[in-house]
Design a protein around this motif. Structure first.
Motif, PDB file in Angstrom:
ATOM      1  N   LYS A  51       0.835  -1.209   0.000  1.00  0.00           N
ATOM      2  CA  LYS A  51       0.000   0.000   0.000  1.00  0.00           C
ATOM      3  C   LYS A  51       0.868   1.257   0.000  1.00  0.00           C
ATOM      4  CE  LYS A  51      -3.915  -2.066   2.400  1.00  0.00           C
ATOM      5  NZ  LYS A  51      -4.650  -2.136   3.677  1.00  0.00           N
ATOM      6  N   ARG A  52       1.905   1.290   0.862  1.00  0.00           N
ATOM      7  CA  ARG A  52       2.800   2.455   0.923  1.00  0.00           C
ATOM      8  C   ARG A  52       3.548   2.626  -0.389  1.00  0.00           C
ATOM      9  NH1 ARG A  52       3.927   0.223   6.017  1.00  0.00           N
ATOM     10  NH2 ARG A  52       5.908  -0.560   5.237  1.00  0.00           N
ATOM     11  N   ARG A  53       3.970   1.518  -0.977  1.00  0.00           N
ATOM     12  CA  ARG A  53       4.719   1.577  -2.236  1.00  0.00           C
ATOM     13  C   ARG A  53       3.848   2.151  -3.344  1.00  0.00           C
ATOM     14  NH1 ARG A  53       5.303  -1.403  -6.698  1.00  0.00           N
ATOM     15  NH2 ARG A  53       3.978  -3.058  -5.921  1.00  0.00           N
ATOM     16  N   LYS A  54       2.626   1.684  -3.441  1.00  0.00           N
ATOM     17  CA  LYS A  54       1.711   2.165  -4.481  1.00  0.00           C
ATOM     18  C   LYS A  54       1.349   3.635  -4.280  1.00  0.00           C
ATOM     19  CE  LYS A  54      -0.238  -2.311  -5.609  1.00  0.00           C
ATOM     20  NZ  LYS A  54      -1.387  -3.207  -5.512  1.00  0.00           N
ATOM     21  N   ALA A  55       1.309   4.068  -3.037  1.00  0.00           N
ATOM     22  CA  ALA A  55       0.986   5.460  -2.736  1.00  0.00           C
ATOM     23  C   ALA A  55       2.214   6.362  -2.871  1.00  0.00           C
ATOM     24  CB  ALA A  55       0.409   5.572  -1.327  1.00  0.00           C
ATOM     25  N   GLY A  56       3.371   5.778  -3.135  1.00  0.00           N
ATOM     26  CA  GLY A  56       4.591   6.560  -3.290  1.00  0.00           C
ATOM     27  C   GLY A  56       5.204   7.003  -1.973  1.00  0.00           C
ATOM     28  N   ARG A  57       4.837   6.336  -0.893  1.00  0.00           N
ATOM     29  CA  ARG A  57       5.367   6.713   0.411  1.00  0.00           C
ATOM     30  C   ARG A  57       6.544   5.858   0.847  1.00  0.00           C
ATOM     31  NH1 ARG A  57       0.591   6.395   4.341  1.00  0.00           N
ATOM     32  NH2 ARG A  57       0.210   4.555   3.095  1.00  0.00           N
ATOM     33  N   THR A  58       6.979   4.959  -0.010  1.00  0.00           N
ATOM     34  CA  THR A  58       8.130   4.119   0.298  1.00  0.00           C
ATOM     35  C   THR A  58       9.250   4.483  -0.657  1.00  0.00           C
ATOM     36  OG1 THR A  58       6.738   2.321   1.047  1.00  0.00           O
ATOM     37  CG2 THR A  58       8.956   1.736   0.415  1.00  0.00           C
ATOM     38  N   LYS A  59      10.423   4.654  -0.100  1.00  0.00           N
ATOM     39  CA  LYS A  59      11.567   5.042  -0.906  1.00  0.00           C
ATOM     40  C   LYS A  59      12.720   4.090  -0.617  1.00  0.00           C
ATOM     41  CE  LYS A  59      14.848   8.823  -1.340  1.00  0.00           C
ATOM     42  NZ  LYS A  59      15.262  10.104  -0.790  1.00  0.00           N
ATOM     43  N   PHE A  60      13.328   3.579  -1.656  1.00  0.00           N
ATOM     44  CA  PHE A  60      14.468   2.696  -1.487  1.00  0.00           C
ATOM     45  C   PHE A  60      15.744   3.537  -1.493  1.00  0.00           C
ATOM     46  CE2 PHE A  60      11.256  -0.197  -3.144  1.00  0.00           C
ATOM     47  CZ  PHE A  60      11.365  -1.220  -2.233  1.00  0.00           C
ATOM     48  N   VAL A  61      16.602   3.258  -0.530  1.00  0.00           N
ATOM     49  CA  VAL A  61      17.851   3.989  -0.378  1.00  0.00           C
ATOM     50  C   VAL A  61      18.979   2.956  -0.339  1.00  0.00           C
ATOM     51  CG1 VAL A  61      19.144   5.550   1.100  1.00  0.00           C
ATOM     52  CG2 VAL A  61      16.662   5.742   0.961  1.00  0.00           C
ATOM     53  N   PRO A  62      20.081   3.209  -1.066  1.00  0.00           N
ATOM     54  CA  PRO A  62      21.205   2.271  -0.989  1.00  0.00           C
ATOM     55  C   PRO A  62      21.712   2.152   0.447  1.00  0.00           C
ATOM     56  CG  PRO A  62      21.516   3.819  -2.784  1.00  0.00           C
ATOM     57  CD  PRO A  62      20.331   4.289  -2.007  1.00  0.00           C
ATOM     58  N   LEU A  63      22.104   0.955   0.827  1.00  0.00           N
ATOM     59  CA  LEU A  63      22.599   0.730   2.176  1.00  0.00           C
ATOM     60  C   LEU A  63      23.784   1.633   2.506  1.00  0.00           C
ATOM     61  CD1 LEU A  63      22.392  -3.152   2.464  1.00  0.00           C
ATOM     62  CD2 LEU A  63      20.912  -1.460   3.535  1.00  0.00           C
ATOM     63  N   SER A  64      24.566   1.962   1.497  1.00  0.00           N
ATOM     64  CA  SER A  64      25.735   2.816   1.724  1.00  0.00           C
ATOM     65  C   SER A  64      25.343   4.228   2.163  1.00  0.00           C
ATOM     66  CB  SER A  64      26.598   2.877   0.473  1.00  0.00           C
ATOM     67  OG  SER A  64      25.847   3.415  -0.616  1.00  0.00           O
ATOM     68  N   GLU A  65      24.100   4.631   1.924  1.00  0.00           N
ATOM     69  CA  GLU A  65      23.648   5.970   2.294  1.00  0.00           C
ATOM     70  C   GLU A  65      22.980   6.016   3.671  1.00  0.00           C
ATOM     71  OE1 GLU A  65      21.188   7.677  -0.711  1.00  0.00           O
ATOM     72  OE2 GLU A  65      22.656   7.322  -2.293  1.00  0.00           O
ATOM     73  N   ILE A  66      22.821   4.874   4.303  1.00  0.00           N
ATOM     74  CA  ILE A  66      22.151   4.828   5.597  1.00  0.00           C
ATOM     75  C   ILE A  66      23.191   5.052   6.697  1.00  0.00           C
ATOM     76  CG2 ILE A  66      20.854   3.387   7.205  1.00  0.00           C
ATOM     77  CD1 ILE A  66      19.637   1.994   4.783  1.00  0.00           C
ATOM     78  N   ASP A  67      22.930   6.003   7.562  1.00  0.00           N
ATOM     79  CA  ASP A  67      23.807   6.255   8.709  1.00  0.00           C
ATOM     80  C   ASP A  67      23.472   5.280   9.814  1.00  0.00           C
ATOM     81  OD1 ASP A  67      25.019   8.401   7.464  1.00  0.00           O
ATOM     82  OD2 ASP A  67      23.551   9.832   8.232  1.00  0.00           O
ATOM     83  N   GLU A  68      24.529   4.719  10.390  1.00  0.00           N
ATOM     84  CA  GLU A  68      24.285   3.764  11.486  1.00  0.00           C
ATOM     85  C   GLU A  68      24.351   4.437  12.802  1.00  0.00           C
ATOM     86  OE1 GLU A  68      26.466   0.134  11.198  1.00  0.00           O
ATOM     87  OE2 GLU A  68      26.387   0.225   9.048  1.00  0.00           O
TER      88      GLU A  68
END
Length: 68
Positions: A51-68
Motif C-alpha cells: 500500500k505504501r509503495r503504491k501510494a509513493g510513500r516508500t523510498k528505497f535507499v542504498p545501504l551505503s547511504e544509511i547512517d548507522e
C-alpha cells in the motif's frame, strides 16, 4: 563441418546441462525463498508495504547511504 553424431552429442550435452540447471534452481528457490508459508503478521506487513509503495510513500535507499 559438423557431423550428425557431433550435433547429437551437443544436443545431449545441452539437455544434461538443462537438467542440472533445473535442479540448481529448485535448490536455490528452496533455500532462499523457503518452503514455509508466511504467518498472519508477515502477510499484514507485506500488505502494508505494498500500500505504501503504491501510494509513493516508500523510498528505497542504498545501504551505503544509511547512517548507522
Amino acid at each position: 563441418m559438423t557431423s550428425r553424431q557431433d550435433l547429437k552429442d551437443i544436443v545431449d550435452e545441452i539437455r544434461a546441462l538443462r537438467s542440472k540447471i533445473d535442479k540448481l534452481e529448485n535448490i536455490v528457490e528452496k533455500r532462499l525463498v523457503g518452503e514455509a508459508r508466511p504467518d498472519a503478521y508477515e502477510k499484514k506487513a507485506v500488505s502494508e508495504f505494498e500500500k505504501r509503495r503504491k501510494a509513493g510513500r516508500t523510498k528505497f535507499v542504498p545501504l551505503s547511504e544509511i547512517d548507522e
